[in-house]
Design a protein around this motif. Sequence first.
Motif, PDB file in Angstrom:
ATOM      1  N   GLU A   1      31.243  45.232  41.488  1.00 35.84           N
ATOM      2  CA  GLU A   1      32.431  45.804  40.865  1.00 35.84           C
ATOM      3  C   GLU A   1      32.908  46.965  41.727  1.00 35.84           C
ATOM      4  OE1 GLU A   1      33.001  46.119  36.368  1.00 35.84           O
ATOM      5  OE2 GLU A   1      32.543  48.200  36.900  1.00 35.84           O
TER       6      GLU A   1
ATOM      7  N   GLU B   1      32.096  38.158  39.882  1.00 40.35           N
ATOM      8  CA  GLU B   1      31.090  37.741  38.907  1.00 40.35           C
ATOM      9  C   GLU B   1      30.489  36.391  39.281  1.00 40.35           C
ATOM     10  OE1 GLU B   1      33.075  37.577  35.158  1.00 40.35           O
ATOM     11  OE2 GLU B   1      33.161  39.757  34.905  1.00 40.35           O
TER      12      GLU B   1
ATOM     13  N   ASN C   1      27.592  39.433  42.800  1.00 38.53           N
ATOM     14  CA  ASN C   1      28.098  40.248  41.688  1.00 38.53           C
ATOM     15  C   ASN C   1      28.342  41.659  42.195  1.00 38.53           C
ATOM     16  OD1 ASN C   1      27.761  38.676  38.914  1.00 38.53           O
ATOM     17  ND2 ASN C   1      25.999  38.177  40.193  1.00 38.53           N
TER      18      ASN C   1
ATOM     19  N   ALA D   1      37.625  49.412  36.893  1.00 38.22           N
ATOM     20  CA  ALA D   1      37.393  48.377  37.897  1.00 38.22           C
ATOM     21  C   ALA D   1      38.732  47.805  38.355  1.00 38.22           C
ATOM     22  CB  ALA D   1      36.519  47.272  37.326  1.00 38.22           C
TER      23      ALA D   1
ATOM     24  N   ARG E   1      42.801  43.425  39.588  1.00 43.31           N
ATOM     25  CA  ARG E   1      43.715  44.020  38.614  1.00 43.31           C
ATOM     26  C   ARG E   1      45.166  43.833  39.049  1.00 43.31           C
ATOM     27  NH1 ARG E   1      43.303  46.648  34.289  1.00 43.31           N
ATOM     28  NH2 ARG E   1      41.034  46.816  34.507  1.00 43.31           N
TER      29      ARG E   1
ATOM     30  N   THR F   1      36.515  42.823  40.423  1.00 48.95           N
ATOM     31  CA  THR F   1      35.233  42.449  39.815  1.00 48.95           C
ATOM     32  C   THR F   1      34.851  41.058  40.285  1.00 48.95           C
ATOM     33  OG1 THR F   1      35.699  43.773  37.829  1.00 48.95           O
ATOM     34  CG2 THR F   1      33.963  42.102  37.674  1.00 48.95           C
TER      35      THR F   1
ATOM     36  N   ASN G   1      35.567  50.041  41.870  1.00 50.07           N
ATOM     37  CA  ASN G   1      36.420  50.852  41.008  1.00 50.07           C
ATOM     38  C   ASN G   1      37.582  51.465  41.784  1.00 50.07           C
ATOM     39  OD1 ASN G   1      34.835  50.476  38.626  1.00 50.07           O
ATOM     40  ND2 ASN G   1      33.369  51.959  39.417  1.00 50.07           N
TER      41      ASN G   1
ATOM     42  N   MET H   1      43.556  41.559  34.390  1.00 53.15           N
ATOM     43  CA  MET H   1      42.796  41.092  35.533  1.00 53.15           C
ATOM     44  C   MET H   1      43.155  39.638  35.819  1.00 53.15           C
ATOM     45  SD  MET H   1      40.981  43.774  36.398  1.00 53.15           S
ATOM     46  CE  MET H   1      39.539  43.336  37.382  1.00 53.15           C
TER      47      MET H   1
ATOM     48  N   CYS I   1      36.509  35.854  40.582  1.00 57.15           N
ATOM     49  CA  CYS I   1      36.884  37.007  41.392  1.00 57.15           C
ATOM     50  C   CYS I   1      38.146  37.591  40.769  1.00 57.15           C
ATOM     51  CB  CYS I   1      37.126  36.598  42.841  1.00 57.15           C
ATOM     52  SG  CYS I   1      37.602  37.992  43.893  1.00 57.15           S
TER      53      CYS I   1
END
Length: 396
Positions: free
Chosen positions: A49, A7, A47, A2, A87, A5, A51, A92, A84
């Motif tokens: 994710e 959430e 929500n 990911a 990376r 992400t 990648n 993260m 939020c």
Amino acid sequence: MAVVTIENVDIVFGDNKAKTLPLMDKGHSRDEILGITGDVVGVQNANIEVNEGEICVLMGLSGSGKSTLLRAVNGLNKIARGRCLVRDGDKMVDMAKCDETKLRHMRTHRVSMVFQSFALMPWLTVLENVAFGLEMQGMPKAERLEKAREQLKMVSLDKWADKKPDELSGGMRQRVGLARAFVMDTDVLLMDEPFSALDPLIRSQLQDELIELQKRLNKTIIFVSHDLDEALKIGSKIAIMESARIIQEDAPEQIVLNPATEYVERFVAHTNPLNVLRGQSLMTPLADLAVKDGKIIISDDISMTLENGKLTSVQGSQGEIPTARWTPETIIANVSDNTVFIVPANIAMRDAVEIRYHSNHLLVLEEAGQCIGILNDHNFYHALLGKHFGREEAAA
């Protein structure tokens, strides 16, 4: 892995979040909350994710919350609740909790953005516009101009480097915007309806160019669109939003085959299935075909024989029908039209229809060397008429 992400993200515009958030939790609608507190709910309980290397398309009608959510990824919109994460190396970073220094670092090294309005500086040349972000990073002039020239060449604008933006067409200016974003070499690229103001032909061309650039650069892209055909064409994942909520997130083919709600079904009802559906979703499985005297019956005058799951022959009323194995490099026009093609199970519907156009016969689908089904005219008509919806079949 990911790269972004999101959430449980809520975004609220207004000064009464302490009252608005509990109302959201109790199930009040956006209009009700607006009437009670005066706040506007931009995003509710999102929500998702994304990648590495994915193109995730956020789509929906105007006001659905897609651009609002996109702008949270680089900190342009403040998050009322939730996280939020983006990376940054091996960790993260929560964009909702960044200080000014960290936010500046993320925007210059990790997340870049392409705007709908091009956002080019008219007093700078095309080359200087592309190099501007690198200047903000502190890169020496000679180095940043060299990198900018390389990026302009990638989008076929190297001969326009010394022109001003107002000397370019709309499509060319958008390519400058793409070059400026890609030259930053960030991990994440945000694109807020970048092609929507362009003519259809230019728009389609830039979509193709984006797909080709992505094959070479493998960025993680979050793309906002209100056009489902565009989303299906470029997206590896689609998240459809309605009234500030994500109501379905899935691969493009699954969005078309299995719309989660009537709202999504209305969206996909008029899409072009040629651009998204695959052979295994359209085919008639072997298990659905009759068997007689050891042969699989395709129609009154066509049957086929398998050995250990592999196709060995196809028989017609006039004798054996020749077969040929198709690959993307196959020049179909060079093959006899009296041929049954053996194709991969994941063949794109557009390719399958092209093969059928040049052939008088069905297609046989293989997966891992095993015959799994057939594609015939009935399968194609079924898809073109929109009879492939999972919800429709379930209701029938």
